[in-house]
Design an enzyme around this catalytic site. Structure first.
Site, mmCIF file in Angstrom:
data_model
loop_
_atom_site.group_PDB
_atom_site.id
_atom_site.type_symbol
_atom_site.label_atom_id
_atom_site.label_comp_id
_atom_site.label_asym_id
_atom_site.label_seq_id
_atom_site.Cartn_x
_atom_site.Cartn_y
_atom_site.Cartn_z
ATOM 1 N N PRO A 164 14.400 -29.777 -4.501
ATOM 2 C CA PRO A 164 15.795 -30.019 -4.127
ATOM 3 C C PRO A 164 16.248 -31.481 -4.137
ATOM 4 C CG PRO A 164 14.471 -29.533 -2.190
ATOM 5 C CD PRO A 164 13.546 -29.449 -3.351
ATOM 6 N N ASP A 214 19.268 -31.106 -15.915
ATOM 7 C CA ASP A 214 20.585 -30.750 -15.379
ATOM 8 C C ASP A 214 21.104 -31.811 -14.419
ATOM 9 O OD1 ASP A 214 20.446 -28.292 -16.641
ATOM 10 O OD2 ASP A 214 19.652 -27.265 -14.886
ATOM 11 N N LYS A 260 25.897 -29.065 -16.612
ATOM 12 C CA LYS A 260 26.085 -27.949 -15.691
ATOM 13 C C LYS A 260 26.755 -28.415 -14.404
ATOM 14 C CE LYS A 260 23.235 -24.309 -17.143
ATOM 15 N NZ LYS A 260 22.009 -23.787 -16.650
ATOM 16 N N GLY A 295 16.597 -28.099 -11.175
ATOM 17 C CA GLY A 295 16.593 -28.332 -9.735
ATOM 18 C C GLY A 295 15.959 -27.156 -9.007
ATOM 19 N N GLY A 296 15.302 -27.434 -7.902
ATOM 20 C CA GLY A 296 14.722 -26.357 -7.088
ATOM 21 C C GLY A 296 13.662 -25.604 -7.837
ATOM 22 N N ILE A 353 15.085 -19.186 -9.303
ATOM 23 C CA ILE A 353 16.003 -18.849 -8.206
ATOM 24 C C ILE A 353 17.352 -19.479 -8.520
ATOM 25 C CG2 ILE A 353 16.465 -19.036 -5.717
ATOM 26 C CD1 ILE A 353 13.499 -18.820 -5.251
ATOM 27 N N ALA A 391 15.915 -24.774 -2.981
ATOM 28 C CA ALA A 391 16.778 -25.493 -2.026
ATOM 29 C C ALA A 391 16.708 -24.889 -0.625
ATOM 30 C CB ALA A 391 18.221 -25.487 -2.532
ATOM 31 N N MET A 411 25.359 -22.296 -3.785
ATOM 32 C CA MET A 411 26.617 -22.469 -4.534
ATOM 33 C C MET A 411 27.827 -21.986 -3.724
ATOM 34 S SD MET A 411 25.176 -21.151 -8.196
ATOM 35 C CE MET A 411 24.123 -19.903 -7.500
ATOM 36 N N GLY A 461 20.543 -31.914 0.766
ATOM 37 C CA GLY A 461 19.327 -31.770 1.557
ATOM 38 C C GLY A 461 18.110 -32.441 0.939
HETATM 39 C C1 LIG Z 1 22.607 -23.419 -9.562
HETATM 40 S S1 LIG Z 1 21.866 -23.359 -7.980
HETATM 41 C C2 LIG Z 1 20.237 -23.870 -8.399
HETATM 42 C C3 LIG Z 1 19.245 -23.532 -7.335
HETATM 43 C C4 LIG Z 1 17.850 -24.014 -7.647
HETATM 44 N N1 LIG Z 1 17.305 -23.353 -8.809
HETATM 45 C C5 LIG Z 1 16.916 -23.854 -6.455
HETATM 46 O O1 LIG Z 1 15.952 -23.086 -6.535
HETATM 47 O O2 LIG Z 1 17.148 -24.519 -5.449
HETATM 48 C C6 LIG Z 1 22.541 -24.821 -7.241
HETATM 49 C C7 LIG Z 1 22.728 -24.660 -5.740
HETATM 50 O O3 LIG Z 1 21.515 -24.913 -5.055
HETATM 51 C C8 LIG Z 1 21.793 -25.505 -3.810
HETATM 52 N N2 LIG Z 1 21.108 -26.808 -3.748
HETATM 53 C C9 LIG Z 1 20.291 -27.327 -4.670
HETATM 54 N N3 LIG Z 1 19.791 -28.504 -4.248
HETATM 55 C C10 LIG Z 1 20.326 -28.742 -3.036
HETATM 56 C C11 LIG Z 1 20.218 -29.798 -2.102
HETATM 57 N N4 LIG Z 1 19.436 -30.859 -2.316
HETATM 58 N N5 LIG Z 1 20.927 -29.719 -0.944
HETATM 59 C C12 LIG Z 1 21.706 -28.662 -0.695
HETATM 60 N N6 LIG Z 1 21.851 -27.624 -1.544
HETATM 61 C C13 LIG Z 1 21.166 -27.649 -2.692
HETATM 62 C C14 LIG Z 1 23.299 -25.645 -3.701
HETATM 63 O O4 LIG Z 1 23.790 -24.519 -3.026
HETATM 64 C C15 LIG Z 1 23.711 -25.652 -5.154
HETATM 65 O O5 LIG Z 1 25.042 -25.238 -5.309
#
Ligand SMILES: C[S@@+](CC[C@H](N)C(=O)[O-])C[C@H]1O[C@@H](n2cnc3c(N)ncnc32)[C@H](O)[C@@H]1O
Length: 269
Positions: free
Chosen positions: A18, A41, A63, A94-95, A99, A125, A176, A205
């Site tokens: 994250p 991304d 994105k 990311g993340g 997921i 995340a 999101m 976060g």
């Molecule tokens: C397209 S999704 C991707 C999720 C990613 N694949 C994961 O597993 O965390 C993007 C969403 O993840 C969340 N997100 C990702 N990184 C974050 C962070 N550092 N702090 C808060 N929310 C985060 C937010 O809700 C954001 O809109």
């Protein structure tokens, strides 16, 4: 050697976590260091890109929430084309790539094109933000289950199974959902969740910019109304959110600076 005779390369689909680079797995770092080219991304922090070797080519595919720099089918094809050039291609997401990351679609295309690939999971995340906010997603006293759902609005609406989300002793994490906080809180309440159910929005976060806004279903959208929250942000709803006041441990840079200023003030005073 002509392009056609080059051996096919490989794609590494890697979850970058994250934000905090220290949440990268050892496997992620190893694959990042081997890559000839990195396709990444918007959510990939500069500190994470610093792990790449200086000679690694960077390709940003964007994105934004409402604007894709490259459409998904073009990203899928780009990975295939780069691998066919014999390159070791890092697809950094990311993340966790599986997921809400469309990682499945990307490897389906690779599989169909006969491109070898590996997948390195990342800290999603929900896990990272909850840990850094001091909010255990499950807890023997408050929640025995946890669900991850998308809060992304389509045509101004969210097509979710609301009754399944409004269950006792369950934590619900919305990815999101920044633009739909009010809508989500109203819908949960409409389907029977108590207006005083604790809810937290975690902005950026695990990074030095992390901010956590804790309120209730009834008050959260008012609490964040003037906060100028910058994405990404994650919404956590459930009794576990009340543990934040006891268990918050992470001191983002801003908070440490504020605290040091206070200490200096006290010492001087
Ligand atoms: C397209 S999704 C991707 C999720 C990613 N694949 C994961 O597993 O965390 C993007 C969403 O993840 C969340 N997100 C990702 N990184 C974050 C962070 N550092 N702090 C808060 N929310 C985060 C937010 O809700 C954001 O809109």
């Amino acid at each position: 050697m002509s392009e056609l005779l080059k051996p096919v390369g490989e794609v590494y689909l890697v979850g970058a976590g994250p934000g905090d680079p220290e949440l990268l797995t050892l496997k992620a770092v190893r694959l990042m260091k081997q890559a000839d080219v990195a396709v990444y991304d918007r959510l990939i922090a500069p500190a994470i890109l610093e792990v790449l070797e200086p000679q690694t080519e960077h390709i940003f595919v964007g994105k934004e929430p409402d604007r894709h720099t490259l459409p998904q089918y073009a990203i899928n094809q780009l990975l295939v084309d780069l691998a066919l050039q014999g390159k070791k291609v890092l697809r950094l997401k990311g993340g966790d790539p599986f997921i809400f990351g469309r990682g499945g679609e990307e490897i389906e295309t690779l599989m169909a094109a006969g491109i070898p690939f590996q997948v390195a999971p990342g800290v999603t995340a929900a896990a990272g933000c909850a840990a850094y906010a001091g909010i255990p997603l499950t807890h023997r006293d408050y929640a025995q289950s946890c669900v991850f759902v998308t809060g992304h609005l389509r045509d101004g609406a969210l097509d979710l199974n609301w009754p399944a989300l409004v269950q006792p002793r369950q934590t619900v994490v919305f990815y999101m959902g920044l633009k739909s906080v009010r809508h989500i809180c109203e819908k949960l309440h409409e389907h029977g969740m108590a207006a005083d159910m604790p809810a937290a929005l975690i902005e950026q976060g695990t990074t030095p910019q992390q901010r956590v806004y804790c309120a209730t279903l009834a008050t959260l959208s008012a609490v964040i109304q003037n906060a100028e929250i910058r994405p990404p942000a994650l919404l956590i709803v459930g009794e576990v959110v009340k543990l934040h006041s006891q268990l918050a441990w992470f001191q983002p840079a801003g908070a440490i600076q504020a605290q040091s200023a206070l200490q200096v003030g006290i010492a001087v005073g």
